[in-house]
Motif scaffolding. Structure first.
Motif, PDB file in Angstrom:
ATOM      1  N   THR A 134       1.546  19.781  -3.501  1.00  0.00           N
ATOM      2  CA  THR A 134       1.103  18.538  -3.055  1.00  0.00           C
ATOM      3  C   THR A 134       0.675  17.848  -4.342  1.00  0.00           C
ATOM      4  OG1 THR A 134       0.349  19.786  -1.063  1.00  0.00           O
ATOM      5  CG2 THR A 134      -0.658  17.543  -1.766  1.00  0.00           C
ATOM      6  N   GLY A 135      -0.004  18.346  -5.248  1.00  0.00           N
ATOM      7  CA  GLY A 135      -0.614  17.467  -6.536  1.00  0.00           C
ATOM      8  C   GLY A 135       0.715  17.204  -7.364  1.00  0.00           C
ATOM      9  N   VAL A 136       1.544  17.838  -7.402  1.00  0.00           N
ATOM     10  CA  VAL A 136       3.103  17.560  -8.248  1.00  0.00           C
ATOM     11  C   VAL A 136       3.434  16.265  -7.342  1.00  0.00           C
ATOM     12  CG1 VAL A 136       5.223  18.020  -8.909  1.00  0.00           C
ATOM     13  CG2 VAL A 136       3.458  19.727  -9.189  1.00  0.00           C
ATOM     14  N   ALA A 137       3.553  16.410  -6.040  1.00  0.00           N
ATOM     15  CA  ALA A 137       4.160  15.314  -5.336  1.00  0.00           C
ATOM     16  C   ALA A 137       3.217  14.118  -5.425  1.00  0.00           C
ATOM     17  CB  ALA A 137       4.398  15.886  -3.759  1.00  0.00           C
ATOM     18  N   ALA A 138       2.172  14.321  -5.251  1.00  0.00           N
ATOM     19  CA  ALA A 138       1.027  13.015  -5.461  1.00  0.00           C
ATOM     20  C   ALA A 138       1.124  12.491  -6.856  1.00  0.00           C
ATOM     21  CB  ALA A 138      -0.518  13.457  -5.015  1.00  0.00           C
ATOM     22  N   GLY A 139       1.555  13.256  -7.904  1.00  0.00           N
ATOM     23  CA  GLY A 139       1.660  12.844  -9.213  1.00  0.00           C
ATOM     24  C   GLY A 139       2.807  11.748  -9.529  1.00  0.00           C
ATOM     25  N   VAL A 140       4.009  12.509  -8.954  1.00  0.00           N
ATOM     26  CA  VAL A 140       5.216  11.787  -8.945  1.00  0.00           C
ATOM     27  C   VAL A 140       5.205  10.635  -8.292  1.00  0.00           C
ATOM     28  CG1 VAL A 140       7.533  11.932  -8.234  1.00  0.00           C
ATOM     29  CG2 VAL A 140       6.589  13.797  -9.369  1.00  0.00           C
ATOM     30  N   TRP A 141       4.578  10.725  -6.891  1.00  0.00           N
ATOM     31  CA  TRP A 141       4.612   9.239  -6.194  1.00  0.00           C
ATOM     32  C   TRP A 141       3.753   8.366  -6.903  1.00  0.00           C
ATOM     33  CZ3 TRP A 141       0.227   7.177  -3.968  1.00  0.00           C
ATOM     34  CH2 TRP A 141       0.335   6.099  -3.204  1.00  0.00           C
ATOM     35  N   ALA A 142       2.579   8.794  -7.462  1.00  0.00           N
ATOM     36  CA  ALA A 142       1.680   7.879  -8.258  1.00  0.00           C
ATOM     37  C   ALA A 142       2.267   7.082  -9.479  1.00  0.00           C
ATOM     38  CB  ALA A 142       0.285   8.443  -8.693  1.00  0.00           C
ATOM     39  N   THR A 143       3.002   7.892 -10.171  1.00  0.00           N
ATOM     40  CA  THR A 143       3.773   7.540 -11.425  1.00  0.00           C
ATOM     41  C   THR A 143       4.852   6.516 -11.197  1.00  0.00           C
ATOM     42  OG1 THR A 143       3.078   9.675 -12.304  1.00  0.00           O
ATOM     43  CG2 THR A 143       5.034   8.429 -13.479  1.00  0.00           C
ATOM     44  N   THR A 144       5.549   6.750 -10.012  1.00  0.00           N
ATOM     45  CA  THR A 144       6.514   5.879  -9.656  1.00  0.00           C
ATOM     46  C   THR A 144       5.999   4.511  -9.313  1.00  0.00           C
ATOM     47  OG1 THR A 144       6.818   6.784  -7.474  1.00  0.00           O
ATOM     48  CG2 THR A 144       8.420   7.630  -9.033  1.00  0.00           C
ATOM     49  N   LYS A 145       5.097   4.784  -8.347  1.00  0.00           N
ATOM     50  CA  LYS A 145       4.311   3.466  -8.054  1.00  0.00           C
ATOM     51  C   LYS A 145       3.701   2.698  -9.209  1.00  0.00           C
ATOM     52  CE  LYS A 145       3.898   2.810  -3.568  1.00  0.00           C
ATOM     53  NZ  LYS A 145       4.244   1.690  -2.536  1.00  0.00           N
ATOM     54  N   VAL A 146       2.935   3.187 -10.214  1.00  0.00           N
ATOM     55  CA  VAL A 146       2.582   2.602 -11.348  1.00  0.00           C
ATOM     56  C   VAL A 146       3.706   2.183 -12.277  1.00  0.00           C
ATOM     57  CG1 VAL A 146       1.427   2.939 -13.439  1.00  0.00           C
ATOM     58  CG2 VAL A 146       0.444   3.828 -11.512  1.00  0.00           C
ATOM     59  N   ASN A 147       4.688   2.523 -12.293  1.00  0.00           N
ATOM     60  CA  ASN A 147       6.008   2.263 -13.177  1.00  0.00           C
ATOM     61  C   ASN A 147       6.659   0.961 -12.544  1.00  0.00           C
ATOM     62  OD1 ASN A 147       5.823   3.924 -15.254  1.00  0.00           O
ATOM     63  ND2 ASN A 147       7.208   5.449 -14.276  1.00  0.00           N
ATOM     64  N   ARG A 148       6.884   0.903 -11.174  1.00  0.00           N
ATOM     65  CA  ARG A 148       7.335  -0.284 -10.355  1.00  0.00           C
ATOM     66  C   ARG A 148       6.450  -1.302 -10.834  1.00  0.00           C
ATOM     67  NH1 ARG A 148       8.828   2.223  -4.727  1.00  0.00           N
ATOM     68  NH2 ARG A 148      10.658   3.783  -5.157  1.00  0.00           N
ATOM     69  N   LYS A 149       5.140  -0.979 -10.732  1.00  0.00           N
ATOM     70  CA  LYS A 149       3.903  -2.266 -10.757  1.00  0.00           C
ATOM     71  C   LYS A 149       4.129  -2.872 -12.414  1.00  0.00           C
ATOM     72  CE  LYS A 149       1.590  -4.102  -7.986  1.00  0.00           C
ATOM     73  NZ  LYS A 149       1.920  -5.056  -7.255  1.00  0.00           N
ATOM     74  N   LEU A 150       4.172  -1.913 -13.235  1.00  0.00           N
ATOM     75  CA  LEU A 150       4.476  -2.339 -14.612  1.00  0.00           C
ATOM     76  C   LEU A 150       5.462  -2.969 -14.774  1.00  0.00           C
ATOM     77  CD1 LEU A 150       3.173   0.642 -16.430  1.00  0.00           C
ATOM     78  CD2 LEU A 150       1.956  -1.296 -16.382  1.00  0.00           C
ATOM     79  N   LYS A 151       6.840  -2.650 -14.200  1.00  0.00           N
ATOM     80  CA  LYS A 151       7.869  -3.418 -14.416  1.00  0.00           C
ATOM     81  C   LYS A 151       7.790  -4.777 -13.699  1.00  0.00           C
ATOM     82  CE  LYS A 151      11.311   0.244 -14.758  1.00  0.00           C
ATOM     83  NZ  LYS A 151      12.425   0.928 -14.073  1.00  0.00           N
ATOM     84  N   GLN A 152       7.219  -4.895 -12.506  1.00  0.00           N
ATOM     85  CA  GLN A 152       7.037  -6.165 -11.914  1.00  0.00           C
ATOM     86  C   GLN A 152       6.073  -7.057 -12.749  1.00  0.00           C
ATOM     87  OE1 GLN A 152       5.346  -5.500  -8.258  1.00  0.00           O
ATOM     88  NE2 GLN A 152       7.282  -5.013  -7.178  1.00  0.00           N
TER      89      GLN A 152
END
Length: 119
Positions: free
Chosen positions: A10-28
């Protein structure tokens, strides 16, 4: 053991999800992406304004035709009046004794005196 594995996953999945969200927002938020977004919105707004202006112009034209018809009915104008013949100016009058006594005519100038036409 199963509990630890579950929470680790669950922690790994939450970390991956949060990382992808942050990377998308940084690209935007990169300057290139912001410029592209602003340009797209400006184009959409311009197109919308153009469509509204064209609709307004068409409405004005339609209402103008209706009003002209109303005025023609009110004034009793239902057909095109005949226009007078174009004016001609005498250039040379012939006073000779021979049979060429008809005056020579020059047509009125067809060019405009508007100086802004040349630009």
């Amino acid at each position: 053991m199963f509990r630890r594995t579950f929470w680790f996953t669950t922690g790994v999945a939450a970390g991956v999800w949060a990382t992808t969200k942050v990377n998308r927002k940084l690209k935007q938020l990169t300057p290139e992406s912001l410029a592209a977004t602003a340009a797209n919105k400006a184009l959409e707004t311009g197109q919308r304004l153009k469509d509204r202006a064209m609709g307004f112009a068409l409405d004005v034209r339609d209402n103008m035709a209706v009003r002209e018809a109303e005025l023609e009915d009110a004034l009793g104008i239902h057909e095109n009046p005949e226009l007078p013949a174009p004016r001609r100016y005498t250039a040379i009058e012939s006073n000779h004794s021979d049979n060429r006594s008809t005056p020579k005519y020059v047509e009125a100038p067809t060019y405009s005196y508007n100086r802004n036409e040349d630009h």
